[in-house]
Design an enzyme around this catalytic site. Structure first.
Site, PDB file in Angstrom:
ATOM      1  N   ASP A  60       0.855  -1.201   0.000  1.00 26.23           N
ATOM      2  CA  ASP A  60       0.000   0.000   0.000  1.00 26.23           C
ATOM      3  C   ASP A  60       0.884   1.242   0.000  1.00 26.23           C
ATOM      4  OD1 ASP A  60      -2.171   1.687   0.236  1.00 26.23           O
ATOM      5  OD2 ASP A  60      -2.528   1.274   2.357  1.00 26.23           O
TER       6      ASP A  60
HETATM    7  C1  SPV Z   1      -7.339   1.756   3.285  1.00 24.97           C
HETATM    8  O1  SPV Z   1      -8.217   0.924   3.544  1.00 24.97           O
HETATM    9  O2  SPV Z   1      -6.608   1.676   2.316  1.00 24.97           O
HETATM   10  C2  SPV Z   1      -7.191   2.918   4.156  1.00 24.97           C
HETATM   11  C3  SPV Z   1      -7.533   2.797   5.546  1.00 24.97           C
HETATM   12  O3  SPV Z   1      -6.721   3.903   3.700  1.00 24.97           O
HETATM   13  S1  SPV Z   1      -6.098   2.373   6.359  1.00 24.97           S
HETATM   14  O4  SPV Z   1      -5.608   1.132   5.865  1.00 24.97           O
HETATM   15  O5  SPV Z   1      -6.495   2.294   7.760  1.00 24.97           O
HETATM   16  O6  SPV Z   1      -5.126   3.435   6.182  1.00 24.97           O
HETATM   17 MG    MG Z   2      -5.691   3.687   2.004  1.00 25.53          MG
END
Ligand code: SPV
Ligand code: MG
Length: 543
Positions: A60
Site C-alpha cells: 500500500d
Molecule cells: C485503506 O483501507 O486503504 C485505508 C484505511 O486507507 S487504512 O488502511 O487504515 O489506512
Molecule cells: Mg488507504
C-alpha cells in the site's frame, strides 16, 4: 449490475453522507467482492488502497499505479449498482493529478473520492504512522479545490482525510487542517486514528460539531460499540479491510488442506459451489442474452414430456399440482424444460399429464392424458403420447417432466446421427451416495478425456446395476431419429404387454438387448433431477 433507472450513484452517496443516520461502507477490492458486499446489504463500498493493492499482491505504497486502480474500479462499478468511494491516497501527485483523477472517476461511475493529506508516494497509516510527513496545508487545499472544480456532476463528493493523529500531531492540528479543507470545498472529513480506543476521533467530533460530515475507519478501535459512533453523530463508518482478511483465512486454509491431502474431498462441502461463481458473475443474464440475440439453430423435432406422476418426495409441494408444476425461480419445472426446447427452435411439445392434470396448463403445448398414471409407469405414459401422435417425419425427443437441463444438452444429442442417442452424466456417484434411484448405464467404454470422440454405445441400463459396471447416469433426455420412431412404438407396445409399470430404462435395455445401437454422449453435470425438497433448493441456483 448497473441499473439504468436508479438514482445516480453520486446522488446516492451524497445522500448517505449527509443523512442524519449513521451509515456503513464495506471494503471491496474487485468485482466479485463488490458483488458480495452489495448482496449482503451494504449501500456503498470503500475501494481501499490497502486491499486494492493487496489483491494485486503489492504494498500500500503506491506500487500499483493509479490507472491500475482505476482499471479495477471500473470492473467493480460495473459489477454493482451501489456507489463506490475510492481511496485515492494522496491523489497521486499535485492538484493537476487530482483533477484528472476526478474526471476519470466520473467517467467510470465512481461516486466519490477520498484523498489524504500526505505526500506521494504514501504508505499505510498503520506502518510507522508517526514518522509520516503531512502535506503542507495550502498545497493540500489546492488538490481539493482543483478536484472540486473538475467535477462535472454536482453530487460527486470529495472526502478529505487528515492524518494529523496518525502522524502524532494533536487535536488542534487535526481541527486546523479540517477547517482549512472545509474552506477549500471538501464534502466531508475523514478523521483517522490508529489507537485501540476511539478517544481521538470522539475528541475531534466533539470540537468539530457538524461543520461537515465526519467519516471514520475503526480498524484498530474495532471493539468500540457502534452506538458510540452513532451517539457522537458520525456520518459514515468504513469497515475497511474485512472481506480481504476473511478471504485470506479461508483461502489459506483451503490451500493448505488441498496441498496436504492431494484431493478435494475435505474441502468440497466447505467452499462455494462453482454454480455460485456463475451466479455472482451473472451468467444467467448472458444465457438469456444469447437466446435473445444469437441466431438459434432450428431443430426440426418434437418432444414428449413425461409428466404424469405426482412426485411423492416433494411432500406438500405436490398436494395441489404434480412435480412438473413445482416452481423454481418463479417458473414451473415444465416451463424451464419448454424454454430449453424453445431456445433450440423446437416448438412442438406434447406433455403427458396424470396426477392433478388440470394443474398442468402452460400455454402453447399439447396435452395427452394418462388416466392410469397411479398404477402405470413411464412407458405407459409414453405409449399414450405415441398413440396420439402420427408424426413419423421428425426426430423425437423424450424428456422427463422433473429433469431440467441446459440447452446445449440438446445440441449434444442432435450432433449425432444414430437412431437412438442418450446423454449420460459421468458424475453418477452423487446419486449413489444419496441412495436415490437413478437410471444407471453401462457403456462400451468409460468416459475418457483423451478419447472423447470415440463412438460409445450403451450396453446395459437399470436402477440396480452393480457399481462396478456403472459408467454413468442417464439424465432423462433422449433423441430418436424420425425413421426409428416406428421401432420405438413397437418396442414400447411389446414391453407393455408384459409389464404395465415398465420404465424408460427398460426400453433402453430392450433396445440394447435387441442389438439396436444406442449412442451415448458423455457429459458432466448441467442437469438436475428434482426428486426431493433439497433438489428444489439446488434447482433455484441451477435455473
Ligand atoms: C485503506 O483501507 O486503504 C485505508 C484505511 O486507507 S487504512 O488502511 O487504515 O489506512
Ligand atoms: Mg488507504
Amino acid at each position: 449490475m448497473k441499473n439504468k433507472t436508479a438514482d445516480k450513484r453520486t446522488t446516492l452517496f451524497k445522500t448517505l453522507l449527509t443523512s442524519p443516520e449513521l451509515e456503513f461502507l464495506c471494503e471491496a477490492h474487485n468485482g466479485i467482492s463488490a458483488r458480495i458486499a452489495e448482496e449482503a446489504g451494504f449501500r456503498a463500498l470503500w475501494a481501499g488502497g490497502l486491499c486494492m493493492s493487496a489483491q494485486y499482491g503489492v504494498r500500500d505504497s503506491n506500487e500499483a499505479s493509479w490507472t491500475q486502480m482505476l482499471e479495477m474500479l471500473e470492473f467493480m462499478a460495473d459489477a454493482v449498482s451501489i456507489p463506490i468511494l475510492m481511496d485515492g491516497d494522496t491523489g497521486y501527485g499535485n492538484f493537476n493529478n487530482v483533477r484528472r483523477l476526478v474526471g476519470k472517476l466520473e467517467q467510470r461511475s465512481v461516486a466519490a473520492l477520498c484523498i489524504e493529506d500526505k505526500l506521494y508516494p504514501k504508505s499505510n497509516s498503520f506502518i510507522d504512522g508517526n514518522k509520516q510527513e503531512l502535506a503542507d496545508v495550502d498545497e493540500f487545499c489546492s488538490r481539493i479545490k482543483a478536484g472540486k472544480d473538475a467535477q462535472q456532476d454536482d453530487d460527486f463528493c470529495i472526502v478529505t482525510r487528515t492524518e494529523a493523529f496518525i502522524a502524532g500531531w494533536g487535536l488542534d492540528e487535526a481541527l486546523r487542517r479540517a477547517e482549512a479543507y472545509h474552506a477549500a470545498g471538501a464534502d466531508a472529513i475523514l478523521i483517522h486514528s490508529a489507537q485501540n480506543h476511539p478517544g481521538e476521533i470522539l475528541a475531534f467530533k466533539k470540537e468539530w460539531g457538524d461543520r461537515l460530515p465526519v467519516v471514520i475507519v475503526p480498524t484498530t478501535y474495532y471493539a468500540t460499540p457502534t452506538e458510540v459512533f452513532r451517539d457522537a453523530g458520525v456520518s459514515l463508518v468504513i469497515w475497511a479491510n474485512h472481506l480481504l482478511r476473511a478471504g485470506i483465512v479461508s483461502m489459506r486454509e483451503c490451500a493448505q488442506t488441498i496441498a496436504r491431502d492431494q484431493n478435494l474431498q475435505s474441502v468440497e462441502d466447505r467452499i462455494a459451489p462453482v454454480q455460485e461463481i456463475f451466479r455472482l458473475q451473472g451468467v444467467s443474464e448472458l444465457q438469456a442474452a444469447e437466446e435473445h440475440y444469437l441466431p438459434q439453430r432450428e431443430m426440426l423435432a418434437r418432444v414428449i414430456v413425461l409428466a404424469a406422476s405426482r412426485g411423492d418426495g416433494l411432500g406438500t409441494l405436490t398436494d395441489e399440482r404434480p412435480k412438473t408444476m413445482v416452481e423454481v425461480q418463479g417458473k414451473p419445472l415444465l416451463g424451464h424444460i419448454v424454454s430449453a426446447y424453445n431456445s433450440a427452435g423446437i416448438k412442438e411439445i406434447a406433455v403427458v399429464r396424470g396426477y392433478k392434470a388440470e394443474a398442468v396448463d402452460l400455454p402453447g403445448l399439447s396435452y395427452v392424458e394418462n388416466p392410469d398414471y397411479a398404477d402405470t409407469g413411464e412407458l405407459y405414459s409414453l405409449q399414450c403420447a405415441l398413440r396420439a401422435d402420427a408424426d413419423n417425419d421428425h426426430d423425437l425427443f423424450i424428456s422427463f417432466g422433473d429433469v431440467i437441463f441446459r440447452r446445449y444438452i440438446l445440441d449434444l444429442l442432435a450432433d449425432h446421427d444414430e437412431a437412438f442417442v442418450i446423454v449420460v452424466d459421468t458424475d453418477w456417484k452423487e446419486s449413489v451416495n444419496r441412495g436415490r434411484p437413478a437410471d444407471y448405464v453401462s457403456c462400451s467404454e468409460p468416459h475418457s478425456r483423451r478419447d472423447f470422440n470415440s463412438r460409445v454405445l450403451l450396453t446395459a441400463a437399470g436402477e440396480d446395476l452393480e457399481e462396478a459396471e456403472i459408467h454413468g447416469e442417464w439424465m432423462g433426455v433422449m433423441r430418436i431419429r424420425a425413421d426409428a420412431v416406428p421401432m420405438l412404438r413397437n418396442t414400447v407396445d411389446e414391453l407393455l404387454t408384459r409389464e404395465r409399470q415398465a420404465m424408460v430404462h427398460h426400453l433402453l435395455a430392450a433396445l440394447t438387448a435387441a442389438g439396436e445401437p444406442v449412442r451415448v454422449v458423455y457429459t458432466t453435470g448441467h442437469w438436475l433431477d428434482v426428486d426431493s425438497l433439497d433438489d428444489v433448493i439446488s434447482a433455484g441456483s441451477f435455473a
